[in-house]
Scaffold this motif. Structure first.
Motif, PDB file in Angstrom:
ATOM      1  N   VAL A 161       0.870  -1.174   0.000  1.00 25.48           N
ATOM      2  CA  VAL A 161       0.000   0.000   0.000  1.00 25.48           C
ATOM      3  C   VAL A 161       0.907   1.224   0.000  1.00 25.48           C
ATOM      4  O   VAL A 161       1.815   1.327   0.829  1.00 25.48           O
ATOM      5  CB  VAL A 161      -0.911   0.026   1.240  1.00 25.48           C
ATOM      6  CG1 VAL A 161      -1.709   1.334   1.301  1.00 25.48           C
ATOM      7  CG2 VAL A 161      -1.853  -1.174   1.239  1.00 25.48           C
ATOM      8  N   ALA A 162       0.685   2.156  -0.926  1.00 27.37           N
ATOM      9  CA  ALA A 162       1.541   3.343  -1.030  1.00 27.37           C
ATOM     10  C   ALA A 162       0.719   4.609  -0.867  1.00 27.37           C
ATOM     11  O   ALA A 162      -0.409   4.700  -1.356  1.00 27.37           O
ATOM     12  CB  ALA A 162       2.264   3.361  -2.376  1.00 27.37           C
ATOM     13  N   ASP A 163       1.306   5.586  -0.171  1.00 35.23           N
ATOM     14  CA  ASP A 163       0.661   6.890   0.035  1.00 35.23           C
ATOM     15  C   ASP A 163       1.719   7.952  -0.238  1.00 35.23           C
ATOM     16  O   ASP A 163       2.425   8.395   0.671  1.00 35.23           O
ATOM     17  CB  ASP A 163       0.129   6.991   1.464  1.00 35.23           C
ATOM     18  CG  ASP A 163      -0.698   8.259   1.695  1.00 35.23           C
ATOM     19  OD1 ASP A 163      -0.669   9.153   0.833  1.00 35.23           O
ATOM     20  OD2 ASP A 163      -1.354   8.357   2.746  1.00 35.23           O
ATOM     21  N   LEU A 164       1.843   8.335  -1.504  1.00 34.88           N
ATOM     22  CA  LEU A 164       2.928   9.212  -1.939  1.00 34.88           C
ATOM     23  C   LEU A 164       2.421  10.189  -2.992  1.00 34.88           C
ATOM     24  O   LEU A 164       1.284  10.086  -3.460  1.00 34.88           O
ATOM     25  CB  LEU A 164       4.089   8.376  -2.508  1.00 34.88           C
ATOM     26  CG  LEU A 164       4.737   7.374  -1.550  1.00 34.88           C
ATOM     27  CD1 LEU A 164       5.533   6.325  -2.310  1.00 34.88           C
ATOM     28  CD2 LEU A 164       5.632   8.103  -0.547  1.00 34.88           C
ATOM     29  N   SER A 165       3.280  11.116  -3.402  1.00 35.01           N
ATOM     30  CA  SER A 165       2.919  12.076  -4.444  1.00 35.01           C
ATOM     31  C   SER A 165       4.168  12.445  -5.228  1.00 35.01           C
ATOM     32  O   SER A 165       5.293  12.083  -4.872  1.00 35.01           O
ATOM     33  CB  SER A 165       2.290  13.336  -3.830  1.00 35.01           C
ATOM     34  OG  SER A 165       3.209  13.992  -2.972  1.00 35.01           O
ATOM     35  N   GLY A 166       3.971  13.178  -6.320  1.00 34.38           N
ATOM     36  CA  GLY A 166       5.087  13.672  -7.113  1.00 34.38           C
ATOM     37  C   GLY A 166       5.934  12.564  -7.703  1.00 34.38           C
ATOM     38  O   GLY A 166       5.433  11.516  -8.133  1.00 34.38           O
ATOM     39  N   ASP A 167       7.251  12.778  -7.710  1.00 33.79           N
ATOM     40  CA  ASP A 167       8.171  11.792  -8.269  1.00 33.79           C
ATOM     41  C   ASP A 167       8.136  10.484  -7.485  1.00 33.79           C
ATOM     42  O   ASP A 167       8.358   9.405  -8.063  1.00 33.79           O
ATOM     43  CB  ASP A 167       9.599  12.347  -8.267  1.00 33.79           C
ATOM     44  CG  ASP A 167       9.783  13.491  -9.254  1.00 33.79           C
ATOM     45  OD1 ASP A 167       8.944  13.640 -10.168  1.00 33.79           O
ATOM     46  OD2 ASP A 167      10.771  14.251  -9.105  1.00 33.79           O
ATOM     47  N   LEU A 168       7.883  10.562  -6.193  1.00 29.67           N
ATOM     48  CA  LEU A 168       7.820   9.348  -5.375  1.00 29.67           C
ATOM     49  C   LEU A 168       6.618   8.496  -5.777  1.00 29.67           C
ATOM     50  O   LEU A 168       6.705   7.268  -5.830  1.00 29.67           O
ATOM     51  CB  LEU A 168       7.758   9.700  -3.888  1.00 29.67           C
ATOM     52  CG  LEU A 168       8.866  10.594  -3.336  1.00 29.67           C
ATOM     53  CD1 LEU A 168       8.744  10.715  -1.819  1.00 29.67           C
ATOM     54  CD2 LEU A 168      10.241  10.088  -3.724  1.00 29.67           C
ATOM     55  N   LEU A 169       5.493   9.152  -6.085  1.00 33.07           N
ATOM     56  CA  LEU A 169       4.314   8.426  -6.553  1.00 33.07           C
ATOM     57  C   LEU A 169       4.598   7.755  -7.891  1.00 33.07           C
ATOM     58  O   LEU A 169       4.276   6.569  -8.084  1.00 33.07           O
ATOM     59  CB  LEU A 169       3.131   9.377  -6.679  1.00 33.07           C
ATOM     60  CG  LEU A 169       1.865   8.801  -7.329  1.00 33.07           C
ATOM     61  CD1 LEU A 169       1.303   7.635  -6.517  1.00 33.07           C
ATOM     62  CD2 LEU A 169       0.797   9.891  -7.502  1.00 33.07           C
ATOM     63  N   ALA A 170       5.176   8.487  -8.809  1.00 29.59           N
ATOM     64  CA  ALA A 170       5.482   7.918 -10.127  1.00 29.59           C
ATOM     65  C   ALA A 170       6.399   6.708 -10.000  1.00 29.59           C
ATOM     66  O   ALA A 170       6.216   5.692 -10.689  1.00 29.59           O
ATOM     67  CB  ALA A 170       6.119   8.992 -11.014  1.00 29.59           C
ATOM     68  N   ALA A 171       7.374   6.805  -9.095  1.00 36.00           N
ATOM     69  CA  ALA A 171       8.323   5.706  -8.917  1.00 36.00           C
ATOM     70  C   ALA A 171       7.665   4.479  -8.313  1.00 36.00           C
ATOM     71  O   ALA A 171       7.844   3.353  -8.790  1.00 36.00           O
ATOM     72  CB  ALA A 171       9.486   6.172  -8.042  1.00 36.00           C
ATOM     73  N   VAL A 172       6.863   4.675  -7.256  1.00 38.13           N
ATOM     74  CA  VAL A 172       6.273   3.513  -6.592  1.00 38.13           C
ATOM     75  C   VAL A 172       5.245   2.834  -7.491  1.00 38.13           C
ATOM     76  O   VAL A 172       5.126   1.606  -7.486  1.00 38.13           O
ATOM     77  CB  VAL A 172       5.658   3.914  -5.232  1.00 38.13           C
ATOM     78  CG1 VAL A 172       4.285   4.574  -5.397  1.00 38.13           C
ATOM     79  CG2 VAL A 172       5.566   2.715  -4.307  1.00 38.13           C
TER      80      VAL A 172
END
Length: 311
Positions: A161-172
């Motif tokens: 489960v991921a809760d991220l945004s920006g470049d971190l979201l794209a990566a995950v």
């Protein structure tokens, strides 16, 4: 609910808040950051939590002590960093939160990041679900760390489960997580949604699924969240109307609620509803991620999914 959850919280912060109570000043010192707040809610929901963090310097020594006393259900796994941990000082004596000073911390060095990622992989493989959360400043952690963790855990039977945004979201997302929670503000800021209308948010969520996410839940502040999951299922998530005390951290509790149900073997729709109920409870409290699980379960009986499109 039960089950075990690994929370990857690479750079928690020490939080200092000045408040006023009964005419006297109070000083509150806590551990903070997205992963810490998620861990607290997961523990409230009955999960065994493996909290994987990096701490360093003088601030880190205090932070490690505070983290070690969060909750009996939370086991701390810490890497000592070469650089110091982040912190903030807020003033809430007049009722509204005012920032006095803050320092999220420096970017993690390659060796420290390797140690953190290996520790998270080990504990994630031992857990039912892994939650990948972000630092206060996205520059602290190399984005590809999230892609590799999601891919490695998923390829070896893990649920991410991921809760991220920006470049971190794209990566995950490129690593293929089972579930992604993102706010509509983050989708707008990232240029993934053209406006905050439901059609634009649904389209953005579908694109995230096309990039690798299994299911997507978009939080919308005071409006019903939007879930895109399964075989073309789209739904609005309705929660009970509650008075807002502090809106911060609602999305983190939402992610924790989702992870708690998945860790206990529950289905996706129950996970989405529970996440929404946990997020709704969070806004009624000053302490982030601190709502009792019994109240979340009561709110869950009044939380429902409204299909927006045919299945």
């Amino acid at each position: 609910m039960s089950g075990s959850v690994m929370v990857f919280a690479p750079a928690p912060v020490l939080t200092v808040t000045i408040e006023r109570h009964a005419g006297r000043q109070d000083l509150h010192v806590h551990a903070g950051g997205q992963g810490v707040w998620q861990a607290r809610m997961l523990a409230s929901l009955g999960c065994e939590v493996r909290l994987c963090v990096g701490v360093g310097g003088e601030i880190g020594a205090v932070l490690a002590d505070v983290l070690g006393r969060l909750d009996p259900a939370i086991t701390l796994h810490a890497v000592t960093l070469g650089a110091g941990s982040g912190w903030y000082v807020h003033d809430r004596r007049e009722g509204e939160r005012a920032e006095i000073a803050e320092e999220p911390g420096p970017p993690l060095r390659r060796h420290d990041l390797d140690e953190l990622a290996n520790m998270a992989l080990e504990q994630g493989l031992r857990a039912d679900v892994s939650v990948l959360s972000g630092p206060a400043d996205p520059a602290i952690v190399d984005a590809d760390t999230y892609r590799r963790l999601a891919a490695d855990l998923g390829a070896n039977g893990g649920t991410v489960v991921a809760d991220l945004s920006g470049d971190l979201l794209a990566a995950v997302v490129a690593g293929g997580p089972a579930f992604v929670k993102v706010s509509h503000e983050e989708l707008l800021a990232d240029g993934r949604a053209g406006d905050d209308g439901v059609p634009a948010l649904v389209d953005a969520a579908r694109k995230l699924r096309a990039e690798g996410a299994g299911a997507v839940l978009v939080s919308r502040a005071g409006e019903p969240a939007v879930a895109v999951y399964g075989e073309h299922r789209v739904a609005a998530v309705h929660v009970p109307k509650l008075q807002v005390v502090d809106p911060r951290g609602a999305g983190d509790s939402m992610s924790a609620g989702v992870a708690a149900v998945l860790a206990g073997g529950g289905d996706l729709e129950e996970a989405i509803r529970t996440g929404a109920a946990a997020g709704a409870l969070n806004v009624t409290r000053h302490g982030l991620g601190s709502g009792p699980g019994s109240t979340v379960r009561e709110l869950l009986t009044r939380t429902y999914l409204e299909p927006l499109e045919a299945s």
